[in-house]
Each structure stands twice: as C-alpha cells, then as structure tokens.
Design a protein around this motif. Structure first.
Motif, mmCIF file in Angstrom:
data_model
loop_
_atom_site.group_PDB
_atom_site.id
_atom_site.type_symbol
_atom_site.label_atom_id
_atom_site.label_comp_id
_atom_site.label_asym_id
_atom_site.label_seq_id
_atom_site.Cartn_x
_atom_site.Cartn_y
_atom_site.Cartn_z
ATOM 1 N N ARG A 57 -19.193 26.794 9.157
ATOM 2 C CA ARG A 57 -19.870 27.916 9.813
ATOM 3 C C ARG A 57 -18.994 29.170 9.777
ATOM 4 O O ARG A 57 -19.460 30.267 9.482
ATOM 5 C CB ARG A 57 -20.216 27.548 11.261
ATOM 6 C CG ARG A 57 -21.010 28.626 11.986
ATOM 7 C CD ARG A 57 -21.207 28.304 13.449
ATOM 8 N NE ARG A 57 -19.956 28.186 14.176
ATOM 9 C CZ ARG A 57 -19.229 29.222 14.609
ATOM 10 N NH1 ARG A 57 -19.610 30.450 14.362
ATOM 11 N NH2 ARG A 57 -18.108 29.028 15.268
ATOM 12 N N LYS A 58 -17.690 28.997 10.053
ATOM 13 C CA LYS A 58 -16.778 30.144 10.027
ATOM 14 C C LYS A 58 -16.667 30.735 8.625
ATOM 15 O O LYS A 58 -16.598 31.958 8.463
ATOM 16 C CB LYS A 58 -15.398 29.739 10.546
ATOM 17 C CG LYS A 58 -15.354 29.578 12.048
ATOM 18 C CD LYS A 58 -13.958 29.261 12.520
ATOM 19 C CE LYS A 58 -13.921 29.146 14.032
ATOM 20 N NZ LYS A 58 -12.575 28.849 14.521
ATOM 21 N N GLU A 61 -19.754 32.772 7.978
ATOM 22 C CA GLU A 61 -19.663 34.057 8.681
ATOM 23 C C GLU A 61 -18.792 35.038 7.899
ATOM 24 O O GLU A 61 -19.119 36.222 7.799
ATOM 25 C CB GLU A 61 -19.077 33.871 10.081
ATOM 26 C CG GLU A 61 -20.034 33.320 11.099
ATOM 27 C CD GLU A 61 -19.389 33.149 12.456
ATOM 28 O OE1 GLU A 61 -18.188 33.485 12.626
ATOM 29 O OE2 GLU A 61 -20.083 32.671 13.358
ATOM 30 N N ASP A 64 -20.698 36.298 4.868
ATOM 31 C CA ASP A 64 -21.707 37.267 5.295
ATOM 32 C C ASP A 64 -21.052 38.616 5.607
ATOM 33 O O ASP A 64 -21.601 39.669 5.281
ATOM 34 C CB ASP A 64 -22.451 36.765 6.530
ATOM 35 C CG ASP A 64 -23.341 35.562 6.227
ATOM 36 O OD1 ASP A 64 -23.602 35.298 5.030
ATOM 37 O OD2 ASP A 64 -23.761 34.891 7.193
ATOM 38 N N HIS A 133 -15.125 41.222 10.563
ATOM 39 C CA HIS A 133 -14.696 39.843 10.810
ATOM 40 C C HIS A 133 -13.200 39.899 11.034
ATOM 41 O O HIS A 133 -12.562 40.906 10.768
ATOM 42 C CB HIS A 133 -15.053 38.977 9.581
ATOM 43 C CG HIS A 133 -14.791 37.525 9.741
ATOM 44 N ND1 HIS A 133 -13.621 36.944 9.355
ATOM 45 C CD2 HIS A 133 -15.557 36.528 10.257
ATOM 46 C CE1 HIS A 133 -13.681 35.643 9.612
ATOM 47 N NE2 HIS A 133 -14.843 35.382 10.168
#
Length: 147
Positions: A57-58, A61, A64, A133
């Motif tokens: 998931r990280k 992210e 993205d 991020h």
C-alpha cells in the motif's frame, strides 16, 4: 511466552512486534486488556501478511505521488487577483487560493502540502514546492494575473 503486541506498551514493545514476555504478566495484565495476542503460528503468519500488504500500500501511494508530481510540474496554475501599480497585489495569494485553482482543474491537492514560506504578493510566475509524499517533492508554477 511469545506474544504479538496489538498496541504500544510502554517499556515492553511496540505495535506489531513479536517478543518474549513473562507468562504471569501476559495472563494477568496484557491479555485481559487486549494489548497482546499469543504468537501462534497462524497469528504470526497473519502479522506477516499484514506487514506485506502495508508495504504494498505504501509503495502504491508513492507511485501515485510520483505520477501526480509529474502532472503538477507540467501545469501552470493561473490565479486572478486585483493589483495596483507596479504589480503589487491588493492582499495576497495563499495556499488555499492555489488549492482552489488546482481543484478547478480537477486535481485534488491539500493546501498543507504546499511549502510556501509566505503568501504571494506580486504578479508573475512563482515556483511553489509541494511535498506529495515523504520521499516525493514537486515544484509547480503559479502564475498570478491581474483581474
């Protein structure tokens, strides 16, 4: 007794850690308060799967954020403001106004991610750094034009 911590316990361990703790402490304090679960083979495997999905998931992210950064760097955001002589603005352009201008283009960006030291007070193009991020930064161009 080996346990998996479900929450941070001061002086013992952090959430997600597998540690050896005395049996009495586990049975009398940690288990009744649901701070730990016993580290059986199934529970450890579940914990590993959770860690793997969290890493995935990280990473998603981050990818993205990189894509959004490339998109932002190509754009020039226009913000209209009233100005006086010499290109000085009446008031100032803040990160909220820039975020609203970006939202009008269909890009969702939080105003707190923009690292603008002080509001923009003159006409022209300004470079605004954006932290998308933990590892990804981009610079967008904001053009202030007279209304």
């Amino acid at each position: 007794m080996k346990v998996i911590f479900l929450q941070d316990v001061k002086g013992q361990g952090k959430k997600g850690e597998v540690k050896e703790v005395s049996e009495g402490y586990v049975r009398n304090f940690l288990l009744p308060k649901n701070l730990v679960k016993i580290a059986s083979a199934g529970n450890v495997k579940t914990l590993d799967m959770q860690h793997a999905s969290e890493l995935k998931r990280k990473e998603q992210e981050k990818q993205d954020a990189i894509a959004l950064g490339k998109k932002i760097e190509e754009l020039t955001i226009q913000v209209k403001a009233k100005a006086g002589e010499g290109g000085k603005l009446f008031g100032a352009i803040t990160t909220k106004q820039i975020a609203d201008a970006i939202a009008a283009l269909g890009i969702k960006l939080d105003k707190r991610k923009m690292e603008l030291d002080e509001p923009i007070r003159s006409l022209g193009v300004t470079q605004v750094p954006v932290k998308l991020h933990q590892d990804v930064k981009a610079t967008m161009k904001v053009q202030i034009v007279e209304e």
